[in-house]
Design an enzyme around this catalytic site. Structure first.
Site, PDB file in Angstrom:
ATOM      1  N   ASP A  95       0.841  -1.185   0.000  1.00 27.03           N
ATOM      2  CA  ASP A  95       0.000   0.000   0.000  1.00 27.03           C
ATOM      3  C   ASP A  95       0.885   1.248   0.000  1.00 27.03           C
ATOM      4  OD1 ASP A  95      -2.345   1.452   0.188  1.00 27.03           O
ATOM      5  OD2 ASP A  95      -2.106   1.663   2.350  1.00 27.03           O
ATOM      6  N   THR A 128      -3.309   5.217  -4.016  1.00 28.78           N
ATOM      7  CA  THR A 128      -2.325   6.012  -3.297  1.00 28.78           C
ATOM      8  C   THR A 128      -0.945   5.918  -3.930  1.00 28.78           C
ATOM      9  OG1 THR A 128      -2.038   4.142  -1.832  1.00 28.78           O
ATOM     10  CG2 THR A 128      -3.496   5.872  -1.095  1.00 28.78           C
ATOM     11  N   THR A 129      -0.650   4.748  -4.511  1.00 23.87           N
ATOM     12  CA  THR A 129       0.626   4.608  -5.192  1.00 23.87           C
ATOM     13  C   THR A 129       0.600   5.385  -6.505  1.00 23.87           C
ATOM     14  OG1 THR A 129       0.696   2.374  -4.333  1.00 23.87           O
ATOM     15  CG2 THR A 129       2.331   2.950  -5.966  1.00 23.87           C
ATOM     16  N   ASP A 421      -8.925  -0.674   1.748  1.00 19.96           N
ATOM     17  CA  ASP A 421      -8.851   0.053   0.482  1.00 19.96           C
ATOM     18  C   ASP A 421     -10.047  -0.295  -0.390  1.00 19.96           C
ATOM     19  OD1 ASP A 421      -6.554   1.152   1.254  1.00 19.96           O
ATOM     20  OD2 ASP A 421      -5.272   0.282  -0.283  1.00 19.96           O
TER      21      ASP A 421
END
Lengths: 564, 523
Positions: A95, A128-129, A421
C-alpha cells in the site's frame, strides 16, 4: 532517508555543473547578497536552480520508491523499524500510502508527494501509489523542460490547459450503471477485483471482492465504514475468511451468567463499577472502632448494589460496560440473570452503541429517557481458538463484520489494509457511480487527448502540454515494467490503437499483450482516477513553483535557546 | 510473456537474503521432525532450560530479528492454533518451497506468477489429500487413538504414549457430544501439573483438581464427604474500605476493644458461611488486602470447614462451570443454592514430593469439563509432557473439526508429490514448471523422516516413489523397521486437517515472502 539512485545522482551532478554556470552568469555573486537569515541559528537557504533541483530530486526519489509496488505485478516492501523500540512491528505492505507514511522524509518536496498520497488515502482510499508515481512523473518531465530553459510559469500554464482536457476526456469516457442494479453490482465487483488484484488478497480476489461488495451494499449508500468491522484472527488461511452479519465483540461473558440471550435489551455504559470515590487527594475517614470500618465497607458495598439496582431498573437483560465490572456487581448481575460484559474497549463500545441503537450511559437516573439497544440474538461463537460474542439481528441492518483469517499477523495486517482500500473505493463508488476502464487505458486516453491539444497550441506551452501527456503515459509504462513486459513496445502500440479510437484497450497483465479492458472486466472508479489526476497535478505544480527553500533551524531543545 | 521479470540487482539481493533468512529458521528445526527427530535444548536468557521437540515451542523461544524469519515463526504459531500438531512440518515445508523458489527465480520467473501457481497447486493438493483420506467415526475410539499415538511417537514422551494417548482421547470425547460437535474448546480441559512420581501416574480426573493443598495451619479437615463447596470472592479478614481510613486509638482499653471487635467481625463472617451449609471453602486470591488471616482460618477449622486459598481469578469460570456453582462476592449472598455439591473432596499427597492437591470427585450436575492430573519426575519432563498432551488434544480436536484421517509416515506427501507431478504435465507454460517444483518440494517430508531416522534417505524416497507410482497410496516410511510399508496397517495415521493446513499455511507464507522486493528502514 531516501537516497537517489546512481542514475539520478549522475544526472544531478551534470545538472549541478550546468546550474553553477547559469547562476554565475545570471545571479549576483554570493558575497553581494546580504545575509538576511541568522546563519548561526542554523537556518539554511537554497535558491534558484539549486533549490529547484533539490526539490525535483526529492519528489522523484520518493515516487520511484513506490513505483515498483504499482499494479498487479507490483512487489511488496518490508518496513523495518530501525529504532530499538521492541514494540515497533515489522510491516509487509504493498500500500503506497502506508509505505510513504512510514518512511522518514527530510526533503520538503518529497513531503508534498507523501501528503498527496495521504490525501488520496483519505479521499478515496485507493490509488495512493498511482498518485505519488504520477506526481513524480510530472516533476520528472518538468525538470527536462526547465533544463531547456522554459520558465516554470509557462509550464504551469500549459499544464492547466492540459489538465482541463484530460478531465474532460475522463468524464466523457466514464459510464454510469447506477440505474441497473445488476449491472452496477457487477461494476462494483469488478472494481473490487481490480483494486484487490494488486494486493495480497489477489489469490482469492473473487471471494474477497464479493465479500467487500456485500458489506458495502449493506451500507445502502452510506459511506460510514465504521459499520463494517474487521476482525483479524491468526490461524486458518485467507480462504477461511468470511462475512458475518451482525457484530462481533472479542470479550468474555461474566461467570454464571446466561451465555445466550434472545431478544436482548442492551444497555451500553461507560461507568466505573467499583465504589464511587471522592476525587480529592488525601481524603480519608477517621474512626475509632473496627465495627465502624466494617460499616463503612458495608456502605461502600451498598452503594455498588444501589448502582446495580438502578441499572437493572431499566429492564435490561444485557449490560455492557467499557470499564471493569468487579466481582460483586458481576455476581449481582448473575443473580438477576443479566449478561454482563466488562472492559469492552472504547472502539467496541462506540460501535456497539451505533449498531444496536443504544446510547452510551454513565448515569442511571433517567429510566424513561435512557435509550437502550436491541438485538435478536447474542451468543458465544468460536473463531480459531478464541471465544467471541456475536450480536446478530441488530436493528442497524447495515452493520456487519468481516472475519479475516491468515497464516501470520503480517498477512492479516496487510489483508486488513487491502480490504480497507477495497471498502473505501467501493463506498465512494456508491456515491459517485461512474466507472472507467483500468489497465492503463484511462491514462492512454487522457494522454492522447492532451497530445491533440498540444498539436493545436502554438508557443512554448505546447511543449509543456506534450510533457503532460508523456507523464500520463508513464503509468502504463510502470505497470508493464513491473510485470517484466516490454513496456516501450506495449505503450506505443496502445497509443497507436487509441488514436484509432479503440478506447477500450489497455494492457492485459496476464498475457502481456494489448487487451480489451471491457471484456476483461478491469474496471476502476471514476472518482479515484479523477482525484489522482487532480491531486498529482496540483502537487507537481506546487513543487514547480518553488525557487527558494528556507530551512528553519530546528528549535533548540533544553535551556540554552540561541535567541532567548 | 507475462511471467518473466527483469528486475534489478538490488531487488534480487533483497529477495535472496529474505529467502536465506527464512530457510535458516526452517533448517534449525528440521532435525526435530518425526519419531526419530532429535530434541533441542534451549537456555533462556534467565538461565532456565527448556528441552523440547515441539516446533512451535522452539520457534517461539528463538529470538529472530530478520523480518522474514519472523514470518516463518508466525506460520508455525498459526499451525499451532489451527491444527495444534505439525508445527515443525509446516516450517520444513515452507523452507523446501523457498528452496524451490530460488531456482525458479533464477530462471527469471516472476515472483507473483510463482505465488499464483503455488496457490493453484495447493488447491489441487488438497483435493488429492481428500481423495486418499478415510472418514472417521468418533465412536470408533481405536482409530482416533491411532492418530494420537502417531502424534506422540515423535515426542519425548513417546514411551508413555500408551498412558497419555487414551487420556487425551477420553478427555476430549468426554467434553463434547460426538455426534454434533464441530469444534472443541480446549479450555474445558484443565491440565494440572505436579512434580513427583512418573509420567505413568498421570490420570484423568472426572472432577476437579486444585493445584493447591488445603490450609492446615489451624488444623482444618483435609477430607470431606458430601461436600458442599462455596467459591467466595470476598475476603475473610478484618474489614477494609476502598477509601483511606485511620482507626484512632486513644488508650490501651480502646485497643483491646478493637481486637475484640475484629474477632467478633470475623466470627460473624464465618458463622454466616457455615450457616449456608458450606463445608468446603474456596477463596479467590486477593491483591489489595488479605483474603484470609490466621484468625479466620482458625475459626473456619473449628467449624469443620475445609479451606483452599489463592484461587486465581482466571480459574473461577472453570471451577464455576465444573462444579455447577456460583461464585459469591458478598457474605450476605451466601445461600445453599449457590454451592456446588460433590461426593468427596479430599486432599491427596503426591508420591515422591511434598506437594499436595485437592481432588473433588462425584460432582453433582457436573459441567462438561475434565481435568488431567499430570505427573512427571522433573519439571522439564513435566513441561514437555504438557506440550505433548496439548498436541495430542489438538489432534483429537482436528479430527472433530474435520472427520477424516490420512496415513502418516510421509505417505500423503509422497502421494501428493506424485499426483501433482502428473497433473503438472497437463499444464503448459510457467504454471507447469512451478507446479512441478511445488510437488518436488513436498518430498522433503519423507526425505527428512528417513534422514532423521538414520536411513538411506535417497533410497527410501525413491522406493517410496516407486510404490506410490505402482498405486500403493498408503505406502509410507516405516521408521521403526527401516522400510517402506502400508501405513494403515502400521496404525500410523494423522488427521487430514494437519496435512492440509500445513501445506496451505506454508504456501500462503511463501507467497508473501516472494512478493517482497525491498527492505525500507522506517522510524
Amino acid at each position: 532517508r531516501i537516497k537517489p539512485t546512481n542514475e539520478t545522482r549522475n544526472n544531478r551532478r551534470e545538472q549541478q555543473s550546468v546550474s553553477q554556470s547559469v547562476s554565475q552568469s545570471v545571479m549576483f555573486p554570493s558575497q553581494v547578497m546580504p545575509n538576511i537569515f541568522n546563519a548561526q541559528g542554523g537556518t539554511e537557504d537554497e535558491r534558484g536552480e539549486r533549490a529547484r533541483i533539490a526539490s525535483y530530486m526529492g519528489a522523484i526519489a520518493v515516487a520511484d520508491l513506490v513505483k515498483t509496488t504499482l499494479g498487479p505485478k507490483g512487489m511488496d516492501k518490508i518496513l523495518q523499524p530501525v529504532s530499538g523500540d521492541p514494540n515497533s512491528k515489522v510491516i509487509v505492505t504493498n500500500d503506497g500510502a502506508t509505505i510513504l507514511r512510514s518512511v522518514p522524509v527530510d526533503n520538503p518536496a518529497a513531503k508534498i508527494i507523501v501528503d498527496v498520497s495521504k490525501t488520496q488515502d483519505s479521499e478515496v482510499g485507493d490509488g495512493t501509489t498511482s498518485v505519488a508515481v504520477l506526481a513524480g512523473e510530472f516533476v520528472r518531465e518538468a525538470e527536462k523542460l526547465v533544463m531547456r530553459r522554459i520558465h516554470p510559469q509557462t509550464i504551469i500554464e500549459g499544464w492547466r490547459a492540459a489538465v482541463k482536457v484530460a478531465r474532460k476526456a475522463l468524464e466523457d469516457v466514464s459510464v454510469d450503471h447506477s440505474a441497473d442494479k445488476a449491472a452496477f453490482r457487477r461494476d462494483l465487483v469488478n472494481i473490487a477485483k481490480t483494486t484487490l488484484s494488486s494486493k495480497i488478497l489477489n489469490v482469492d480476489k473473487d471471494k474477497f471482492a464479493n465479500l467487500a461488495v456485500d458489506a458495502v451494499l449493506r451500507l445502502k449508500g452510506s459511506i460510514d465504514l465504521s459499520m463494517i468491522q474487521i476482525i483479524k484472527k491468526v490461524g486458518g488461511s485467507l480462504r477461511d475468511s468470511y462475512l458475518d452479519e451482525g457484530f462481533i465483540l472479542d470479550k468474555q461473558i461474566g461467570v454464571g451468567q446466561p451465555k445466550r440471550i434472545e431478544n436482548a435489551r442492551i444497555m451500553v455504559a461507560n461507568t466505573s463499577m467499583d465504589t464511587d470515590k471522592i476525587k480529592i487527594y488525601g481524603a480519608k475517614v477517621k474512626v475509632d472502632s473496627m465495627s465502624a470500618v466494617a460499616s463503612i465497607e458495608q456502605a461502600e458495598k451498598n452503594k455498588m448494589k444501589k448502582k446495580v439496582d438502578k441499572i437493572l431498573s431499566h429492564n435490561i437483560n444485557v449490560f455492557i460496560n467499557r470499564q471493569l465490572i468487579y466481582n460483586y456487581p458481576e455476581s449481582l448481575f448473575a443473580d438477576a440473570g443479566v449478561m454482563a460484559i466488562e472492559h469492552a474497549d472504547f472502539d467496541g463500545i462506540e460501535r456497539l452503541a451505533l449498531v444496536t441503537g443504544a446510547e452510551i450511559l454513565s448515569t442511571f437516573d433517567a429510566v424513561d429517557t435512557a435509550v437502550m439497544g436491541e438485538c435478536k440474538l447474542i451468543e458465544e461463537v468460536v473463531i480459531g481458538e478464541d471465544k467471541v460474542i456475536r450480536f446478530s439481528g441488530v436493528p442497524k441492518g447495515e452493520a456487519c463484520t468481516i472475519v479475516l483469517r491468515g497464516a501470520s499477523s503480517h498477512i492479516l495486517d496487510e489483508a486488513e489494509r487491502s480490504m480497507h482500500d477495497a471498502l473505501c473505493i467501493l463506498s465512494q463508488t456508491t456515491r459517485d457511480t461512474r466507472t472507467l476502464l483500468g489497465g492503463g487505458s484511462a491514462e492512454m486516453l487522457m494522454a492522447n487527448a492532451v497530445e491533440e491539444l498540444a498539436k493545436k497550441t502554438p508557443g512554448k506551452q505546447s511543449l509543456a502540454i506534450e510533457a503532460f501527456a508523456a507523464a500520463l503515459r508513464a503509468l502504463p509504462t510502470a505497470l508493464a515494467d513491473n510485470a517484466g513486459f516490454d513496456s516501450s513496445e506495449l505503450v506505443t502500440q496502445l497509443r497507436a490503437l487509441h488514436y484509432e479510437g479503440k478506447h477500450d484497450l489497455g494492457i492485459d497483465m496476464k498475457t502481456g499483450e494489448v487487451g480489451n479492458m471491457r471484456e476483461l472486466n478491469i474496471t476502476e472508479s471514476f472518482k479515484s482516477k479523477f482525484q489522482m489526476l487532480i491531486s498529482a497535478h496540483e502537487a507537481a505544480e506546487m513543487i514547480l513553483r518553488v525557487d527558494e527553500i528556507i530551512k528553519q533551524a530546528p528549535r533548540a531543545r533544553g535551556g540554552d535557546h540561541p535567541h532567548a | 510473456m507475462g511471467d518473466s521479470q527483469k528486475g534489478n540487482a538490488k531487488e534480487k539481493d533483497v529477495r535472496l537474503s529474505n529467502i536465506i533468512a527464512a530457510k535458516a529458521v526452517a533448517d534449525t528445526i528440521r532435525t526435530s521432525l518425526g519419531p526419530r527427530g532429535m530434541d533441542k535444548m534451549i537456555q533462556k536468557a534467565d538461565g532456565e532450560v527448556l528441552i523440547t521437540n515441539d516446533g512451535a515451542t522452539i520457534l517461539s523461544q528463538l529470538q529472530v530479528f530478520h523480518p522474514t524469519a519472523q514470518m516463518l515463526v508466525q506460520v508455525s504459531k498459526s499451525q499451532d492454533i489451527e491444527a495444534g500438531d505439525g508445527t515443525t512440518g509446516v516450517c520444513v515445508i515452507a523452507g523446501a518451497f523457498l528452496s524451490a523458489c530460488t531456482s525458479l527465480l533464477t530462471k527469471g520467473i516472476h515472483p507473483t506468477m510463482i505465488a499464483e501457481s503455488f496457490k493453484e497447486a495447493n488447491q489441487k493438493a488438497e483435493q488429492i489429500l481428500m481423495g486418499v483420506a478415510k472418514p472417521v467415526d468418533l465412536a470408533h475410539r481405536d482409530s482416533v487413538l491411532d492418530a494420537v499415538n502417531t502424534c506422540l511417537s515423535s515426542k519425548v514422551v513417546h514411551q508413555n504414549a500408551d498412558v497419555l494417548a487414551p487420556i487425551a482421547v477420553d478427555s476430549v470425547l468426554n467434553i463434547i457430544d460426538p455426534n454434533t460437535a464441530t469444534n472443541v474448546d480446549l479450555n474445558d480441559i484443565k491440565i494440572v501439573k505436579q512434580v513427583g512420581g512418573t509420567m505413568d501416574d498421570t490420570e484423568l480426573v472426572h472432577g476437579l483438581v486444585l493445584e493447591k493443598g488445603a490450609k492446615h495451619t489451624a488444623g482444618g479437615p483435609s477430607k470431606v464427604k458430601d461436600a458442599k463447596v462455596a467459591l467466595i470472592q470476598f475476603c475473610v479478614s478484618a474489614p477494609k474500605t476502598d477509601m483511606e481510613n485511620n482507626v484512632v486509638v486513644s488508650d490501651y482499653a480502646a485497643m483491646d476493644r478493637l481486637l475484640k471487635e475484629e474477632r467478633k467481625y470475623i466470627i460473624e463472617l464465618c458463622k454466616k458461611i457455615k450457616k449456608s451449609g458450606c463445608n468446603v471453602l474456596l477463596i479467590q486470591k486477593s491483591i489489595l488486602r488479605d483474603a484470609y488471616n490466621d484468625l479466620s482460618l482458625h475459626y473456619l477449622a473449628k467449624l469443620d470447614i475445609m479451606v483452599v486459598t489463592d484461587i486465581e481469578r482466571s480459574d473461577v469460570d472453570f471451577i464455576a462451570r465444573t462444579m455447577n456453582l456460583q461464585p459469591i462476592a458478598h457474605v450476605d449472598e451466601m445461600s445453599a443454592d449457590k454451592l456446588g455439591k460433590c461426593a468427596i473432596a479430599e486432599e491427596v499427597s503426591i508420591a515422591g514430593s511434598t506437594s499436595r492437591v485437592v481432588k473433588m470427585t462425584g460432582i453433582e450436575k457436573m459441567g462438561k469439563t475434565i481435568t488431567i492430573l499430570m505427573r512427571g519426575s522433573t519439571k522439564l519432563t513435566l513441561d514437555e509432557a504438557d506440550r505433548s498432551v496439548h498436541d495430542a488434544l489438538c489432534v483429537v480436536r482436528a479430527i472433530v473439526k474435520k472427520r477424516y484421517m490420512i496415513a502418516g509416515g510421509g505417505a500423503p506427501e509422497a502421494e501428493v508429490a506424485l499426483k501433482l507431478t502428473e497433473w503438472s504435465k497437463s499444464l503448459t507454460g510457467v504454471r507447469s514448471y512451478c507446479a512441478r517444483a511445488f510437488a518436488e518440494a513436498l518430498e522433503i517430508i519423507p526425505y527428512t523422516l528417513a534422514e532423521n531416522a538414520g536411513l538411506n534417505a535417497i533410497r527410501m524416497v525413491t522406493e517410496l516413489r516407486n510404490r506410490h507410482a505402482a498405486g500403493d497410496v498408503y505406502a509410507g516410511i516405516n521408521v521403526k523397521k527401516g522400510c517402506i510399508s502400508n501405513m494403515w496397517d502400521e496404525h500410523v495415521v494423522q488427521p487430514l486437517l494437519v496435512s492440509t493446513s500445513e501445506i496451505s499455511l506454508s504456501t500462503e507464507c511463501v507467497g508473501m515472502i516472494l512478493k517482497i522486493d525491498d527492505l525500507v528502514p522506517v522510524r
